[in-house]
Motif scaffolding. Structure first.
Motif, PDB file in Angstrom:
ATOM      1  N   SER A 185     -48.463 -70.956   7.998  1.00  0.00           N
ATOM      2  CA  SER A 185     -48.762 -71.960   6.976  1.00  0.00           C
ATOM      3  C   SER A 185     -50.036 -72.739   7.297  1.00  0.00           C
ATOM      4  CB  SER A 185     -47.594 -72.937   6.850  1.00  0.00           C
ATOM      5  OG  SER A 185     -47.456 -73.688   8.051  1.00  0.00           O
ATOM      6  N   GLY A 186     -50.602 -72.514   8.497  1.00  0.00           N
ATOM      7  CA  GLY A 186     -51.792 -73.247   8.912  1.00  0.00           C
ATOM      8  C   GLY A 186     -51.472 -74.455   9.785  1.00  0.00           C
ATOM      9  N   ARG A 187     -50.226 -74.791   9.934  1.00  0.00           N
ATOM     10  CA  ARG A 187     -49.814 -75.920  10.767  1.00  0.00           C
ATOM     11  C   ARG A 187     -49.638 -75.471  12.212  1.00  0.00           C
ATOM     12  NH1 ARG A 187     -49.629 -80.498   7.715  1.00  0.00           N
ATOM     13  NH2 ARG A 187     -48.876 -80.108   5.627  1.00  0.00           N
ATOM     14  N   TYR A 188     -49.581 -76.467  13.091  1.00  0.00           N
ATOM     15  CA  TYR A 188     -49.363 -76.219  14.508  1.00  0.00           C
ATOM     16  C   TYR A 188     -48.144 -76.988  14.975  1.00  0.00           C
ATOM     17  CZ  TYR A 188     -54.037 -74.283  14.623  1.00  0.00           C
ATOM     18  OH  TYR A 188     -55.135 -73.524  14.391  1.00  0.00           O
ATOM     19  N   VAL A 189     -47.462 -76.442  15.981  1.00  0.00           N
ATOM     20  CA  VAL A 189     -46.331 -77.108  16.614  1.00  0.00           C
ATOM     21  C   VAL A 189     -46.552 -77.006  18.116  1.00  0.00           C
ATOM     22  CG1 VAL A 189     -43.839 -77.116  16.951  1.00  0.00           C
ATOM     23  CG2 VAL A 189     -44.781 -76.442  14.748  1.00  0.00           C
ATOM     24  N   THR A 190     -46.506 -78.135  18.799  1.00  0.00           N
ATOM     25  CA  THR A 190     -46.649 -78.161  20.254  1.00  0.00           C
ATOM     26  C   THR A 190     -45.308 -78.552  20.848  1.00  0.00           C
ATOM     27  OG1 THR A 190     -48.948 -78.847  19.989  1.00  0.00           O
ATOM     28  CG2 THR A 190     -47.981 -79.086  22.175  1.00  0.00           C
ATOM     29  N   ILE A 191     -44.787 -77.707  21.755  1.00  0.00           N
ATOM     30  CA  ILE A 191     -43.438 -77.888  22.287  1.00  0.00           C
ATOM     31  C   ILE A 191     -43.511 -77.918  23.807  1.00  0.00           C
ATOM     32  CG2 ILE A 191     -41.114 -76.931  22.391  1.00  0.00           C
ATOM     33  CD1 ILE A 191     -41.893 -75.366  19.795  1.00  0.00           C
ATOM     34  N   GLY A 192     -42.988 -78.984  24.393  1.00  0.00           N
ATOM     35  CA  GLY A 192     -42.935 -79.086  25.844  1.00  0.00           C
ATOM     36  C   GLY A 192     -41.846 -78.192  26.407  1.00  0.00           C
ATOM     37  N   VAL A 193     -42.201 -77.364  27.377  1.00  0.00           N
ATOM     38  CA  VAL A 193     -41.242 -76.476  28.026  1.00  0.00           C
ATOM     39  C   VAL A 193     -41.447 -76.565  29.538  1.00  0.00           C
ATOM     40  CG1 VAL A 193     -41.024 -74.866  26.098  1.00  0.00           C
ATOM     41  CG2 VAL A 193     -42.807 -74.507  27.760  1.00  0.00           C
ATOM     42  N   THR A 194     -40.441 -76.160  30.296  1.00  0.00           N
ATOM     43  CA  THR A 194     -40.557 -76.235  31.751  1.00  0.00           C
ATOM     44  C   THR A 194     -41.513 -75.192  32.307  1.00  0.00           C
ATOM     45  OG1 THR A 194     -38.560 -74.892  31.911  1.00  0.00           O
ATOM     46  CG2 THR A 194     -38.300 -77.273  32.119  1.00  0.00           C
ATOM     47  N   ASP A 195     -41.611 -74.038  31.664  1.00  0.00           N
ATOM     48  CA  ASP A 195     -42.529 -72.979  32.105  1.00  0.00           C
ATOM     49  C   ASP A 195     -43.217 -72.383  30.871  1.00  0.00           C
ATOM     50  OD1 ASP A 195     -43.889 -70.917  33.294  1.00  0.00           O
ATOM     51  OD2 ASP A 195     -42.145 -70.063  34.316  1.00  0.00           O
ATOM     52  N   ALA A 196     -44.336 -72.963  30.502  1.00  0.00           N
ATOM     53  CA  ALA A 196     -45.037 -72.557  29.278  1.00  0.00           C
ATOM     54  C   ALA A 196     -45.517 -71.108  29.347  1.00  0.00           C
ATOM     55  CB  ALA A 196     -46.209 -73.495  29.015  1.00  0.00           C
ATOM     56  N   GLU A 197     -45.960 -70.662  30.514  1.00  0.00           N
ATOM     57  CA  GLU A 197     -46.437 -69.283  30.655  1.00  0.00           C
ATOM     58  C   GLU A 197     -45.303 -68.280  30.428  1.00  0.00           C
ATOM     59  OE1 GLU A 197     -49.499 -68.204  30.992  1.00  0.00           O
ATOM     60  OE2 GLU A 197     -50.426 -70.175  31.226  1.00  0.00           O
ATOM     61  N   ALA A 198     -44.109 -68.578  30.924  1.00  0.00           N
ATOM     62  CA  ALA A 198     -42.962 -67.673  30.727  1.00  0.00           C
ATOM     63  C   ALA A 198     -42.548 -67.641  29.255  1.00  0.00           C
ATOM     64  CB  ALA A 198     -41.797 -68.104  31.603  1.00  0.00           C
ATOM     65  N   ALA A 199     -42.581 -68.792  28.591  1.00  0.00           N
ATOM     66  CA  ALA A 199     -42.242 -68.828  27.163  1.00  0.00           C
ATOM     67  C   ALA A 199     -43.250 -68.017  26.356  1.00  0.00           C
ATOM     68  CB  ALA A 199     -42.195 -70.277  26.676  1.00  0.00           C
ATOM     69  N   LEU A 200     -44.528 -68.167  26.689  1.00  0.00           N
ATOM     70  CA  LEU A 200     -45.572 -67.402  25.999  1.00  0.00           C
ATOM     71  C   LEU A 200     -45.408 -65.905  26.262  1.00  0.00           C
ATOM     72  CD1 LEU A 200     -48.150 -67.441  24.292  1.00  0.00           C
ATOM     73  CD2 LEU A 200     -49.435 -67.706  26.409  1.00  0.00           C
ATOM     74  N   ALA A 201     -45.085 -65.539  27.497  1.00  0.00           N
ATOM     75  CA  ALA A 201     -44.878 -64.125  27.826  1.00  0.00           C
ATOM     76  C   ALA A 201     -43.700 -63.545  27.045  1.00  0.00           C
ATOM     77  CB  ALA A 201     -44.658 -63.966  29.324  1.00  0.00           C
ATOM     78  N   ALA A 202     -42.613 -64.315  26.893  1.00  0.00           N
ATOM     79  CA  ALA A 202     -41.457 -63.832  26.131  1.00  0.00           C
ATOM     80  C   ALA A 202     -41.827 -63.627  24.663  1.00  0.00           C
ATOM     81  CB  ALA A 202     -40.295 -64.816  26.256  1.00  0.00           C
ATOM     82  N   LEU A 203     -42.608 -64.555  24.102  1.00  0.00           N
ATOM     83  CA  LEU A 203     -43.061 -64.388  22.712  1.00  0.00           C
ATOM     84  C   LEU A 203     -43.996 -63.196  22.564  1.00  0.00           C
ATOM     85  CD1 LEU A 203     -43.732 -67.994  21.393  1.00  0.00           C
ATOM     86  CD2 LEU A 203     -42.048 -66.358  20.577  1.00  0.00           C
ATOM     87  N   ASP A 204     -44.939 -63.054  23.503  1.00  0.00           N
ATOM     88  CA  ASP A 204     -45.882 -61.924  23.460  1.00  0.00           C
ATOM     89  C   ASP A 204     -45.152 -60.596  23.583  1.00  0.00           C
ATOM     90  OD1 ASP A 204     -48.026 -63.591  23.094  1.00  0.00           O
ATOM     91  OD2 ASP A 204     -48.669 -63.534  25.201  1.00  0.00           O
ATOM     92  N   LEU A 205     -44.185 -60.524  24.488  1.00  0.00           N
ATOM     93  CA  LEU A 205     -43.419 -59.293  24.662  1.00  0.00           C
ATOM     94  C   LEU A 205     -42.617 -58.961  23.412  1.00  0.00           C
ATOM     95  CD1 LEU A 205     -42.927 -57.111  26.746  1.00  0.00           C
ATOM     96  CD2 LEU A 205     -40.952 -58.415  27.539  1.00  0.00           C
ATOM     97  N   ALA A 206     -42.037 -59.978  22.797  1.00  0.00           N
ATOM     98  CA  ALA A 206     -41.285 -59.761  21.552  1.00  0.00           C
ATOM     99  C   ALA A 206     -42.220 -59.290  20.438  1.00  0.00           C
ATOM    100  CB  ALA A 206     -40.583 -61.046  21.135  1.00  0.00           C
TER     101      ALA A 206
END
Length: 157
Positions: free
Chosen positions: A129-150
């Protein structure tokens, strides 16, 4: 044939805010000396204050975030409410950004939702939609890797 699924899950709790809220609540109750005042007049304000304090502590001092094939889910507070869900189809991109706790739990016209309880790395989602969401996580790199892998698994299969 390997059908393994990678899902990131992490919980963040803001203990300093919980302690400060309880200390402030006790201090206001003690220094307000409700036992010296006319009780009928003190019961309602004290009940409203205690109710708001409990609701604030229960809903906004912890977050559980999961990221994976179904996108990103954010569950806030003890009971998982409020809840935010961003399906993989709604996400056009993601990256890791640094955040400051002084801008947490806000919505801005340019930045979109910002949901985090502490400073440090966070997951930033670019929505279709053009919007952004910033979410605090304990391990941002692992969350990004899980999304990238999916996302790469969805592109292949």
């Amino acid at each position: 044939m390997n059908n393994a699924t990678v899902v990131y899950s992490g919980r963040t709790t803001n203990w300093p805010v919980i302690v400060a809220s309880v200390v402030a609540g006790v201090a206001l109750a003690v220094f307000g000396r409700p036992w010296d005042g006319p009780w009928p007049g003190m019961v309602v304000p004290l009940a409203i204050f205690v109710g708001l304090l409990v609701v604030g502590v229960v809903t906004s001092t912890s977050m559980r975030v999961t990221a994976g094939p179904r996108g990103v889910q954010v569950y806030c507070g003890v009971f998982g409410w409020p809840r935010f869900t961003y399906s993989r189809e709604r996400i056009s991109g993601a990256d890791v950004v640094a955040v400051s706790v002084w801008r947490s739990w806000t919505w801005t016209r340019r930045g979109g939702w910002q949901l985090f309880l502490r400073s440090g790395p966070a997951l930033r989602l670019a929505l279709r939609s053009g919007r952004y969401v910033t979410i605090g996580v304990t391990d941002a790199e692992a969350a990004l890797a899980a999304l990238d892998l999916a996302a790469s698994g969805a592109a292949r299969g």
